[in-house]
Design an enzyme around this catalytic site. Sequence first.
Site, PDB file in Angstrom:
ATOM      1  N   GLY A 194       6.624 -12.516   0.610  1.00  0.00           N
ATOM      2  CA  GLY A 194       5.559 -12.077  -0.459  1.00  0.00           C
ATOM      3  C   GLY A 194       4.830 -10.899   0.256  1.00  0.00           C
ATOM      4  O   GLY A 194       5.229 -10.367   1.340  1.00  0.00           O
ATOM      5  N   THR A 218      -3.787 -17.944  -0.674  1.00  0.00           N
ATOM      6  CA  THR A 218      -3.553 -17.406   0.423  1.00  0.00           C
ATOM      7  C   THR A 218      -4.999 -16.964   1.107  1.00  0.00           C
ATOM      8  O   THR A 218      -5.822 -16.947   0.392  1.00  0.00           O
ATOM      9  CB  THR A 218      -2.902 -15.890   0.054  1.00  0.00           C
TER      10      THR A 218
HETATM   11  N1  GLY Z   1       0.142 -13.354  -2.090  1.00  0.00           N
HETATM   12  C1  GLY Z   1       1.082 -14.617  -1.566  1.00  0.00           C
HETATM   13  C2  GLY Z   1       2.509 -14.328  -2.035  1.00  0.00           C
HETATM   14  O1  GLY Z   1       2.655 -13.804  -3.281  1.00  0.00           O
HETATM   15  O2  GLY Z   1       3.195 -14.664  -1.161  1.00  0.00           O
END
Ligand code: GLY
Length: 314
Positions: A210, A180
């Site tokens: 998310g 990410t």
């Molecule tokens: N941090 C990215 C997700 O869990 O979608």
Amino acid sequence: MTTKPVLLIHGGAWAMPDQEIAAHERGIANALAAGYSLLEQGATAVDAVEAAVAVMEDDETFDAGRGSFLTQDGRVQMDALLMDGSNLRTGGVACVERLRNPIRAARLVLDKSPHVYFVGTGAERFARQHGMLLCENMDLVVRREQERLYKAQAAELAGLPDETFSGNLEAAIKLQSHDTVGAVALDQYGNISAGTSTGGTLNKAPGRVGDSSLIGCGCYADNLSAAVSLTGWGEPIMKLVLGKWAVDRVAAGATPAEAAQAAIDYLFGRLGGYGGIILLGPDGQVGLAHNTPRMAWGLQTPNGPQLGVTRNPG
Ligand code: GLY
């Protein structure tokens, strides 16, 4: 008097293998250069965050835009959020499948909509109505991720233990790697902004959202506290509303460095979660922390750029 601009970005926190470090550093350097040159020309923090994140979305190295992790049915499905700390204007999109740059759609929502958040085909329609081109989902899918998905699904079929919860940290983070991307910026007008963009987690169920695009979870910005972007296992981050938790610590007097470390300690101590965080105060102080084996990051100030892939000393 103008404020000295600051740009701090991240490109994921996970057990990044040695052979991936150079690509991450390259991607971070490109994003930093794109965002910071705008700040130097007098652009806003929102402009710089959008530009830096878009460069990482365009880079297949990261789990954002093309090259994202695939859902259970082999598609790319992405989430992004952009927030302006000067007025709390916010734009978010989730579960988009036909946009190369979800952060640019988030910007359109921030600028042009009375609403804050769009999902799925409604988000794509909004982006198209405001001039963005739609792509095919397959344009966003890369071979590396197809192979990674087949491997994860084969392990699941073979009944191999779910490494996510097995305590085998290295195995879990390799499988569930988190690339990410995110950025926080301070502009010469003294305003801060934050943005986060992701393809989510490997083998996720279609429709799963998310932390990254949820306000106060994976992203938040308020001139009265701080700007924050997170990466890591989304579910624990969401349950703790960790981005808001962290900026509230800054508002209460912690330095961004202290608040960043406290947030990661809280994530692990409360829910056994793993991730990374970047924080930036309106005074230009920064913080970064992670409990994953590595995290890719970059920082630029008038003193020049600094970037790297940090190893977790723990
Ligand atoms: N941090 C990215 C997700 O869990 O979608």
